[in-house]
Design a protein around this motif. Structure first.
Motif, short mmCIF file in Angstrom:
data_model
loop_
_atom_site.label_atom_id
_atom_site.label_comp_id
_atom_site.label_asym_id
_atom_site.label_seq_id
_atom_site.Cartn_x
_atom_site.Cartn_y
_atom_site.Cartn_z
N GLU A 217 0.83 -1.21 0.00
CA GLU A 217 0.00 0.00 0.00
C GLU A 217 0.86 1.26 0.00
O GLU A 217 0.57 2.23 -0.71
N ALA A 218 1.92 1.25 0.81
CA ALA A 218 2.81 2.40 0.86
C ALA A 218 3.51 2.61 -0.49
O ALA A 218 3.67 3.75 -0.95
N LYS A 219 3.90 1.52 -1.13
CA LYS A 219 4.57 1.60 -2.43
C LYS A 219 3.60 2.12 -3.49
O LYS A 219 3.97 2.93 -4.36
N GLU A 220 2.35 1.70 -3.42
CA GLU A 220 1.34 2.18 -4.36
C GLU A 220 1.12 3.69 -4.20
O GLU A 220 1.00 4.42 -5.19
N GLN A 221 1.08 4.16 -2.95
CA GLN A 221 0.92 5.59 -2.71
C GLN A 221 2.12 6.37 -3.25
O GLN A 221 1.96 7.44 -3.85
N TYR A 222 3.30 5.85 -3.03
CA TYR A 222 4.51 6.51 -3.51
C TYR A 222 4.52 6.60 -5.03
O TYR A 222 4.79 7.66 -5.61
N ASP A 223 4.21 5.50 -5.68
CA ASP A 223 4.22 5.47 -7.15
C ASP A 223 3.19 6.45 -7.71
O ASP A 223 3.43 7.10 -8.73
N LEU A 224 2.03 6.54 -7.07
CA LEU A 224 1.00 7.45 -7.54
C LEU A 224 1.45 8.91 -7.37
O LEU A 224 1.19 9.75 -8.25
N ALA A 225 2.12 9.20 -6.27
CA ALA A 225 2.62 10.57 -6.03
C ALA A 225 3.67 10.94 -7.06
O ALA A 225 3.75 12.10 -7.49
N VAL A 226 4.47 9.97 -7.47
CA VAL A 226 5.53 10.23 -8.45
C VAL A 226 4.97 10.29 -9.87
O VAL A 226 5.32 11.18 -10.66
N ASN A 227 4.09 9.36 -10.21
CA ASN A 227 3.62 9.26 -11.59
C ASN A 227 2.46 10.18 -11.91
O ASN A 227 2.35 10.68 -13.03
N SER A 228 1.55 10.39 -10.94
CA SER A 228 0.39 11.24 -11.19
C SER A 228 0.66 12.69 -10.80
O SER A 228 0.41 13.61 -11.58
N ASP A 229 1.17 12.90 -9.60
CA ASP A 229 1.47 14.26 -9.12
C ASP A 229 2.80 14.78 -9.63
O ASP A 229 3.05 15.99 -9.53
N ARG A 230 3.64 13.89 -10.14
CA ARG A 230 5.01 14.27 -10.52
C ARG A 230 5.70 14.99 -9.37
O ARG A 230 6.44 15.95 -9.56
N VAL A 231 5.41 14.56 -8.16
CA VAL A 231 5.98 15.06 -6.91
C VAL A 231 5.56 16.50 -6.61
O VAL A 231 5.00 16.79 -5.55
N THR A 232 5.80 17.41 -7.54
CA THR A 232 5.54 18.83 -7.30
C THR A 232 4.05 19.11 -7.09
O THR A 232 3.70 20.08 -6.42
N GLY A 233 3.18 18.26 -7.65
CA GLY A 233 1.75 18.45 -7.45
C GLY A 233 1.36 18.33 -5.99
O GLY A 233 0.49 19.06 -5.52
#
Length: 458
Positions: A217-233
């Motif tokens: 679950e934590a990895k899924e959240q991280y990947d979503l933050a990186v791929n969807s938000d591109r971090v800066t979002g």
């Protein structure tokens, strides 16, 4: 011809913007924005960085509606507050300590009786220290060392009656046959007795259920933050949360009111009303100039805040337009409504009443949303919320789930703003024709109040 008209409008708009940014109220506004945002830590986002989860670590917690966990935990809190007759609620966001009447305490005892299976009278006498119909009440202390939980979710409560030489023990636990749906109904009744806003409200009970996040679950959240938000979002969203609720939902109204009142004091009305420029053009240009003047420092500060983390994510494709997207999509509608209210009510009444009106809305919006600070996107929210501290960066899915609600809210607020601008234009037109005396009416009313106050003091 069209080019000439556009250039004239741009010239007037620039003049209005220059007049605003050179004013003392504007400089105070910018200083207040910077101080307000600095106090919220938006320039220290580099201290909270996304870290890719590693197997075998601890990944935080999440709330889940787990009946076996929620029921005993909620019961423990209710017993504690019941015994002291001191309940904590947030009816309009502000903390409120509720003390129930004896009748309501008896009703609360009935709720506890149904949940635990213990006799209502015994609960009243030995837990709350109430003798029905009597006056020899005593205080029963509960919690701390006085309450201990056993392995089955029950609670052993030690009481020291002033008239007893040895402590008596009572055991409370959720009845084995207690249906969770019925439990929620009873807790809802308890919340109603308290006037609402307690942790026992049906939609708040989930706060008692926490489970640790798994690595997956934590990895899924991280990947979503990186791929969807591109971090800066994620950082732009957190900046927008702080900026919206702390400064941009309230400060622009001060600027709009002060500048409008300043023109009135400088006897600019006669000049304004005799200009050849249409009322619609004049009001819209003034409104646009105020919104632009407010948004420029906000955009700059949003990038200053966001840029401070860019170097920490080398190798990751960042969204460098994220701050700009959130500035216009999230923050600008709040600026628009605050500015529109300031212009409309000042023109309508000739008084600074807009500050009080917007201040009340802001206060209730902030405090009514205390329990939804993690994700508050209701339709009439002045300032949407999405804040769980550093954990906000990982809550991309929560944001995506509420995105449609956010869009509807922001469009509604922007639409109301434009309606108020149109109403302001209509008032200007009426004043130019000498058909509106609203200012005199409101000013006389205010003067009357002041005179009565002075007479009473005399």
């Amino acid at each position: 011809m069209l080019t000439s008209i556009m250039s004239e409008k741009n010239r007037i708009l620039l003049q209005e913007i220059k007049k605003i940014v050179k004013s003392v109220p504007y400089l105070i506004f910018v200083a207040a924005v910077v101080i307000g945002l600095f106090s919220q830590g938006v320039f220290r986002f580099h201290e909270d960085l996304l870290e890719e989860p590693q197997p075998g670590g601890s990944y935080g917690f999440k709330h889940e509606e787990i009946a076996e966990q929620i029921m005993p935990a909620a019961l423990r809190d209710l017993l504690t507050e019941f015994s002291n007759n001191n309940y904590t609620t947030y009816p309009i966001g502000f903390i409120k300590h509720v003390k129930l009447s004896e009748d309501k305490q008896e009703r609360m005892a009935e709720i506890l009786s149904e949940i635990t299976g213990n006799d209502k009278e015994r609960i009243l006498q030995e837990v709350a220290g109430i003798t029905p119909g009597g006056s020899d009440n005593y205080t029963f202390q509960i919690g701390g060392d006085g309450m201990q939980q056993d392995g089955n979710g029950g609670f052993t409560i030690s009481s020291d009656d002033k008239q007893q030489s040895s402590p008596e023990k009572m055991t409370f636990a959720v009845r084995d046959d207690m249906d969770y749906a019925r439990f929620k109904e009873l807790m809802g009744q308890a919340d109603d007795l308290l006037g609402g806003g307690s942790n026992y409200a049906v939609d708040s009970l989930i706060g008692y259920g926490t489970v640790p996040l798994t690595y997956e679950e934590a990895k899924e959240q991280y990947d979503l933050a990186v791929n969807s938000d591109r971090v800066t979002g994620g950082y732009a969203r957190l900046f927008s949360d702080y900026a919206g609720v702390m400064v941009l939902s309230i400060l622009p109204v001060f600027l709009a009111v002060i500048l409008s009142m300043k023109d009135r004091r400088a006897n600019m009305e006669a000049l304004i009303y005799t200009k050849k420029m249409s009322a619609a053009k004049l009001i819209f240009i003034r409104y646009l100039a105020l919104v632009i003047a407010v948004m420029v420092p906000v955009i700059i500060l949003s990038y200053v805040s966001n840029m401070m983390v860019w170097s920490s994510y080398s190798g990751i494709q960042l969204d460098y337009l994220a701050p700009l997207k959130y500035d216009f999509g999230w923050l600008m509608p709040s600026v628009m409504i605050s500015t529109a209210i300031g212009m409309f009510l000042t023109e309508l009444t000739g008084t600074p009443i807009a500050v009080a009106v917007q201040g009340l809305w802001w206060m209730f919006d902030v405090n009514l949303g205390i329990k939804t600070v993690h994700s508050g996107y209701s339709l009439f929210r002045l300032a949407p919320r999405h804040n769980a501290g550093a954990d906000s960066l990982f809550r991309t899915q929560d944001y995506l789930d509420h995105f449609q609600n956010l869009v509807q809210n922001r469009l509604l607020i922007a639409g109301i703003s434009l309606v108020m601008v149109i109403l302001t234009i209509l008032i200007y037109k009426a004043k130019r024709k000498g058909k509106f005396g609203g200012n005199a009416f409101f000013q006389k009313a205010v003067s009357g109040i002041r005179n009565r106050k002075n007479q009473s003091q005399a």
